[in-house]
Every structure is written in structure tokens, then in C-alpha cells.
Design a protein around this motif. Structure first.
Motif, mmCIF file in Angstrom:
data_model
loop_
_atom_site.group_PDB
_atom_site.id
_atom_site.type_symbol
_atom_site.label_atom_id
_atom_site.label_comp_id
_atom_site.label_asym_id
_atom_site.label_seq_id
_atom_site.Cartn_x
_atom_site.Cartn_y
_atom_site.Cartn_z
ATOM 1 N N GLU A 174 0.829 -1.208 0.000
ATOM 2 C CA GLU A 174 0.000 0.000 0.000
ATOM 3 C C GLU A 174 0.862 1.256 0.000
ATOM 4 O O GLU A 174 0.533 2.247 -0.660
ATOM 5 C CB GLU A 174 -0.956 0.014 1.202
ATOM 6 N N ASP A 175 1.979 1.249 0.735
ATOM 7 C CA ASP A 175 2.884 2.401 0.749
ATOM 8 C C ASP A 175 3.510 2.615 -0.625
ATOM 9 O O ASP A 175 3.651 3.741 -1.091
ATOM 10 C CB ASP A 175 3.990 2.219 1.794
ATOM 11 N N TYR A 176 3.904 1.526 -1.260
ATOM 12 C CA TYR A 176 4.463 1.601 -2.610
ATOM 13 C C TYR A 176 3.444 2.226 -3.571
ATOM 14 O O TYR A 176 3.777 3.124 -4.353
ATOM 15 C CB TYR A 176 4.872 0.212 -3.096
ATOM 16 N N VAL A 177 2.200 1.773 -3.511
ATOM 17 C CA VAL A 177 1.160 2.280 -4.413
ATOM 18 C C VAL A 177 0.930 3.769 -4.186
ATOM 19 O O VAL A 177 0.847 4.552 -5.136
ATOM 20 C CB VAL A 177 -0.152 1.483 -4.246
ATOM 21 N N ARG A 178 0.852 4.182 -2.913
ATOM 22 C CA ARG A 178 0.659 5.616 -2.614
ATOM 23 C C ARG A 178 1.795 6.451 -3.191
ATOM 24 O O ARG A 178 1.573 7.497 -3.792
ATOM 25 C CB ARG A 178 0.556 5.837 -1.107
ATOM 26 N N ARG A 179 3.031 5.989 -3.006
ATOM 27 C CA ARG A 179 4.186 6.743 -3.498
ATOM 28 C C ARG A 179 4.179 6.826 -5.023
ATOM 29 O O ARG A 179 4.425 7.882 -5.605
ATOM 30 C CB ARG A 179 5.472 6.100 -3.005
ATOM 31 N N GLN A 180 3.914 5.702 -5.679
ATOM 32 C CA GLN A 180 3.883 5.704 -7.139
ATOM 33 C C GLN A 180 2.776 6.611 -7.665
ATOM 34 O O GLN A 180 2.987 7.363 -8.613
ATOM 35 C CB GLN A 180 3.696 4.283 -7.676
ATOM 36 N N ALA A 181 1.601 6.544 -7.053
ATOM 37 C CA ALA A 181 0.488 7.398 -7.498
ATOM 38 C C ALA A 181 0.854 8.862 -7.346
ATOM 39 O O ALA A 181 0.570 9.678 -8.231
ATOM 40 C CB ALA A 181 -0.771 7.066 -6.703
ATOM 41 N N ALA A 182 1.507 9.219 -6.252
ATOM 42 C CA ALA A 182 1.925 10.613 -6.036
ATOM 43 C C ALA A 182 2.946 11.030 -7.091
ATOM 44 O O ALA A 182 2.867 12.134 -7.643
ATOM 45 C CB ALA A 182 2.493 10.784 -4.633
ATOM 46 N N GLU A 183 3.907 10.168 -7.388
ATOM 47 C CA GLU A 183 4.916 10.497 -8.396
ATOM 48 C C GLU A 183 4.292 10.640 -9.773
ATOM 49 O O GLU A 183 4.656 11.534 -10.532
ATOM 50 C CB GLU A 183 6.011 9.435 -8.415
ATOM 51 N N TRP A 184 3.346 9.767 -10.111
ATOM 52 C CA TRP A 184 2.704 9.864 -11.401
ATOM 53 C C TRP A 184 1.880 11.145 -11.509
ATOM 54 O O TRP A 184 1.836 11.777 -12.553
ATOM 55 C CB TRP A 184 1.822 8.661 -11.659
ATOM 56 N N THR A 185 1.212 11.520 -10.406
ATOM 57 C CA THR A 185 0.418 12.741 -10.401
ATOM 58 C C THR A 185 1.311 13.960 -10.601
ATOM 59 O O THR A 185 1.000 14.843 -11.412
ATOM 60 C CB THR A 185 -0.371 12.853 -9.082
ATOM 61 N N VAL A 186 2.423 14.022 -9.895
ATOM 62 C CA VAL A 186 3.353 15.137 -10.051
ATOM 63 C C VAL A 186 3.888 15.176 -11.466
ATOM 64 O O VAL A 186 4.005 16.237 -12.079
ATOM 65 C CB VAL A 186 4.516 15.025 -9.023
ATOM 66 N N GLY A 187 4.195 14.021 -12.036
ATOM 67 C CA GLY A 187 4.698 13.936 -13.413
ATOM 68 C C GLY A 187 3.721 14.486 -14.418
ATOM 69 O O GLY A 187 4.095 15.114 -15.404
ATOM 70 N N ARG A 188 2.446 14.304 -14.185
ATOM 71 C CA ARG A 188 1.426 14.804 -15.120
ATOM 72 C C ARG A 188 1.281 16.316 -15.022
ATOM 73 O O ARG A 188 0.942 16.977 -15.979
ATOM 74 C CB ARG A 188 0.076 14.171 -14.814
ATOM 75 N N LEU A 189 1.510 16.862 -13.837
ATOM 76 C CA LEU A 189 1.336 18.285 -13.623
ATOM 77 C C LEU A 189 2.549 19.086 -14.087
ATOM 78 O O LEU A 189 2.457 20.287 -14.292
ATOM 79 C CB LEU A 189 1.066 18.581 -12.146
ATOM 80 N N ALA A 190 3.670 18.431 -14.248
ATOM 81 C CA ALA A 190 4.909 19.154 -14.611
ATOM 82 C C ALA A 190 4.936 19.525 -16.067
ATOM 83 O O ALA A 190 4.274 19.072 -16.898
ATOM 84 C CB ALA A 190 6.120 18.280 -14.278
#
Length: 76
Positions: A60-76
Motif C-alpha cells: 500500500e505504501d508503494y502504491v501511494r508513493r507511485q500514485a503521487a509520483e505519477w500525479t506530479v509527473g502529469r502536472l509538470a
């Protein structure tokens, strides 16, 4: 996590989608998951800790971190 189902039926359905060696290997892996589950014992956790240099983290921690990184990547 516990896997259930007919591994032989799955292998038959997947024949056309993957090489024979992968179908065989995944069949073995899924049978083992079904037999013993997907839970590491204390020795396995200790080995992973040593290999990683840190305690293993929950999925679950891995999924949260990956989702956050993907979200930041889309906003950049």
C-alpha cells in the motif's frame, strides 16, 4: 493475498498470449501462491531487509508513493 482458481484452465486460455516457457513458469508460481499464499515468513523478511538495506515496505505504501509520483509527473 490468496489466489484461487483452476491454474490448468488459466494456462490453456493463455497459451496464445505468451511463450510456452512463461506459461509454464507462471503456472508453477500461481500453484505455489494458491498452496502457501503470498506471505513472507520471518526469514524471508530478514533476507529482503538485508538485500534492500531497509525494511520492506507494505504494498500500500508503494502504491501511494507511485500514485503521487505519477500525479506530479502529469502536472509538470
Amino acid at each position: 493475498m490468496q489466489y484461487t482458481g483452476d491454474v490448468d484452465r488459466w494456462r490453456e486460455q493463455m497459451k496464445a498470449a505468451m511463450p510456452a516457457w512463461l506459461n509454464f513458469d507462471l503456472g508453477l508460481m500461481y500453484r505455489d501462491f494458491g498452496r502457501r499464499g503470498f506471505i513472507a515468513n520471518d526469514r524471508e523478511v530478514a533476507a529482503m531487509h538485508e538485500l534492500l538495506g531497509r525494511p520492506p515496505r507494505p504494498y500500500e505504501d508503494y502504491v501511494r508513493r507511485q500514485a503521487a509520483e505519477w500525479t506530479v509527473g502529469r502536472l509538470a
